[in-house]
Scaffold this motif. Structure first.
Motif, PDB file in Angstrom:
ATOM      1  N   PRO A   1      32.455  -8.506   7.434  1.00 33.62           N
ATOM      2  CA  PRO A   1      32.854  -7.330   6.654  1.00 33.62           C
ATOM      3  C   PRO A   1      34.301  -6.942   6.899  1.00 33.62           C
ATOM      4  O   PRO A   1      34.809  -7.055   8.019  1.00 33.62           O
ATOM      5  CB  PRO A   1      31.897  -6.242   7.151  1.00 33.62           C
ATOM      6  N   GLN A   2      34.954  -6.506   5.846  1.00 36.02           N
ATOM      7  CA  GLN A   2      36.340  -6.054   5.900  1.00 36.02           C
ATOM      8  C   GLN A   2      36.485  -4.846   4.978  1.00 36.02           C
ATOM      9  O   GLN A   2      35.597  -4.565   4.172  1.00 36.02           O
ATOM     10  CB  GLN A   2      37.296  -7.167   5.438  1.00 36.02           C
ATOM     11  N   PRO A   3      37.604  -4.114   5.079  1.00 38.58           N
ATOM     12  CA  PRO A   3      37.858  -3.073   4.077  1.00 38.58           C
ATOM     13  C   PRO A   3      37.828  -3.656   2.667  1.00 38.58           C
ATOM     14  O   PRO A   3      38.067  -4.855   2.471  1.00 38.58           O
ATOM     15  CB  PRO A   3      39.259  -2.566   4.455  1.00 38.58           C
ATOM     16  N   VAL A   4      37.541  -2.824   1.696  1.00 41.34           N
ATOM     17  CA  VAL A   4      37.454  -3.294   0.318  1.00 41.34           C
ATOM     18  C   VAL A   4      38.803  -3.854  -0.122  1.00 41.34           C
ATOM     19  O   VAL A   4      39.835  -3.182   0.007  1.00 41.34           O
ATOM     20  CB  VAL A   4      37.031  -2.147  -0.623  1.00 41.34           C
TER      21      VAL A   4
ATOM     22  N   MET B   1      31.316  -7.126  -0.985  1.00 37.87           N
ATOM     23  CA  MET B   1      29.910  -7.418  -0.702  1.00 37.87           C
ATOM     24  C   MET B   1      29.714  -8.865  -0.287  1.00 37.87           C
ATOM     25  O   MET B   1      28.876  -9.170   0.571  1.00 37.87           O
ATOM     26  CB  MET B   1      29.062  -7.093  -1.926  1.00 37.87           C
ATOM     27  N   LEU B   2      30.478  -9.770  -0.865  1.00 43.36           N
ATOM     28  CA  LEU B   2      30.392 -11.177  -0.481  1.00 43.36           C
ATOM     29  C   LEU B   2      30.744 -11.347   0.995  1.00 43.36           C
ATOM     30  O   LEU B   2      30.039 -12.044   1.741  1.00 43.36           O
ATOM     31  CB  LEU B   2      31.337 -12.003  -1.350  1.00 43.36           C
ATOM     32  N   ARG B   3      31.806 -10.712   1.437  1.00 45.34           N
ATOM     33  CA  ARG B   3      32.198 -10.805   2.836  1.00 45.34           C
ATOM     34  C   ARG B   3      31.152 -10.182   3.749  1.00 45.34           C
ATOM     35  O   ARG B   3      30.878 -10.689   4.844  1.00 45.34           O
ATOM     36  CB  ARG B   3      33.553 -10.128   3.028  1.00 45.34           C
TER      37      ARG B   3
ATOM     38  N   LEU C   1      29.305 -13.541  -7.030  1.00 42.91           N
ATOM     39  CA  LEU C   1      30.100 -12.516  -7.705  1.00 42.91           C
ATOM     40  C   LEU C   1      29.523 -12.207  -9.082  1.00 42.91           C
ATOM     41  O   LEU C   1      29.406 -11.031  -9.469  1.00 42.91           O
ATOM     42  CB  LEU C   1      31.551 -12.976  -7.834  1.00 42.91           C
ATOM     43  N   ASP C   2      29.155 -13.241  -9.830  1.00 43.76           N
ATOM     44  CA  ASP C   2      28.588 -13.018 -11.155  1.00 43.76           C
ATOM     45  C   ASP C   2      27.288 -12.226 -11.071  1.00 43.76           C
ATOM     46  O   ASP C   2      27.030 -11.331 -11.899  1.00 43.76           O
ATOM     47  CB  ASP C   2      28.330 -14.357 -11.857  1.00 43.76           C
TER      48      ASP C   2
END
Length: 351
Positions: free
Chosen positions: A269-272, A261-263, A291-292
């Motif tokens: 966006p990238q694969p997980v 989600m950050l990316r 992230l937190d």
């Protein structure tokens, strides 16, 4: 509460129906084919485990999500199962001509009568450039109420006399079986109020708009007008949950979703990513805060902890149904998470 084509029946020891939002999540090193096959296996398992419905979402231009064509994926999953409800969570209506949606879901309903839901959203489900490529007819989210009325008229064959589209018919239709129930989806108050005024069921995206959940549900309930569809409000919330054998394993898997989600938020966006990549990623202080915050919205832990978290959320929101989504790298881990949650609620016992 009796089951109908909208409301489900709570199974096992759950007080409300439990359902699944399948995003067809593509992990790093995992192919789209492998992901979609795993989604098919998830649908079969979910049916046996006692989940009420599976919805797939429409996303475009995201390497981590393979559900760009909900109608196609729903048809495949419905053919691989026999009783579980299938639907869209949702079709992003501004991306499509209402007639096309009516034809697609009329076909699905004719093939699988009584099992299809039509969830609708008013966002594009993608970035601005891809949205422009999709919206060749020039409509946007502000046109959603008009598009919804047109789609409903196609599904019901109910354009008034003199309407420019009066003679246009959406085929196939199954008058004897009715039509798929329409749900409105949202992450703010707009769709909540519209769903209430129209007397439609409402699904709120708690998994990415947690701060707005209670206000939106309050607005939906206070705006609700009984209709031929519903005599009282019915609200479902989407919630992100990750269950594993241990809390530590669940946290490792949930962090993968956080980095994904950050990316996405950074426009890259990238694969997980794998749990190992998420653990070694050099987070800046701002990224660590992101992230937190993401993890604070995820219900994660062992099966008992996830059940406790889901129950607390259900009581706080008074949701009529929970739709669980699990954003992790491994298709196997995703399926296992749903198995553990089903075991925690003893869903299998009711089948």
């Amino acid at each position: 509460m009796a089951e109908d084509n909208i409301r489900g029946v709570a199974r096992g020891t759950s007080d409300v129906p439990l359902s699944i939002l399948e995003l067809a999540t593509v992990g790093s090193g995992v192919t789209a084919t492998e992901t979609l096959r795993a989604g098919t296996e998830l649908a079969r398992r979910a049916e046996k485990l006692g989940y009420h419905r599976i919805w797939v979402a429409e996303h475009h231009g995201m390497p981590s999500v393979a559900s760009s064509s909900p109608a196609v994926l729903i048809a495949h999953l419905a053919a691989a199962t026999t009783t579980i409800r299938l639907g869209s969570g949702g079709v992003m209506l501004p991306n499509h001509a209402p007639l096309i949606v009516a034809e697609q879901f009329g076909t699905l309903h004719a093939l699988h009568p009584g099992r299809i839901d039509l969830g609708l959203g008013r966002a594009p489900g993608t970035d601005p450039a891809t949205a422009r490529a999709l919206r060749r007819h020039g409509l946007d989210a502000d046109d959603f109420p008009e598009q919804l009325a047109e789609l409903t008229a196609f599904l019901d064959d109910a354009f008034p006399a003199g309407h420019p589209l009066e003679r246009v018919v959406a085929v196939p239709r199954s008058p004897e079986a009715g039509r798929p129930p329409i749900w409105l989806l949202g992450s703010s108050g707009f769709s909540a109020q519209l769903a209430g005024l129209l007397g439609l069921p409402f699904a709120f995206a708690h998994h990415f708009s947690a701060a707005n959940t209670v206000p939106a549900l309050d607005l939906y309930r206070s705006s609700f007008q009984p209709s031929a569809v519903l005599d009282r409000p019915y609200a479902m919330i989407g919630v992100s949950a990750v269950a594993a054998e241990t809390p530590e394993q669940a946290l490792r898997m949930a962090r993968s979703g956080g980095l994904s989600m950050l990316r996405l938020r950074r426009g890259a966006p990238q694969p997980v990513p794998t749990p190992e990549e998420a653990e070694t990623y050099p987070y800046s202080p701002v990224e660590k805060d992101f992230l937190d915050d993401y993890l604070s919205k995820v219900v994660y832990g062992d099966a008992a902890q996830v059940r406790t978290g889901l129950e607390e959320l259900r009581k706080r929101t008074e949701a009529d149904e929970l739709m669980i989504t699990t954003l992790v790298h491994s298709p196997t881990a995703r399926i296992r998470s749903y198995e553990l949650i089903a075991q925690a609620y003893e869903l299998r016992r009711s089948l």
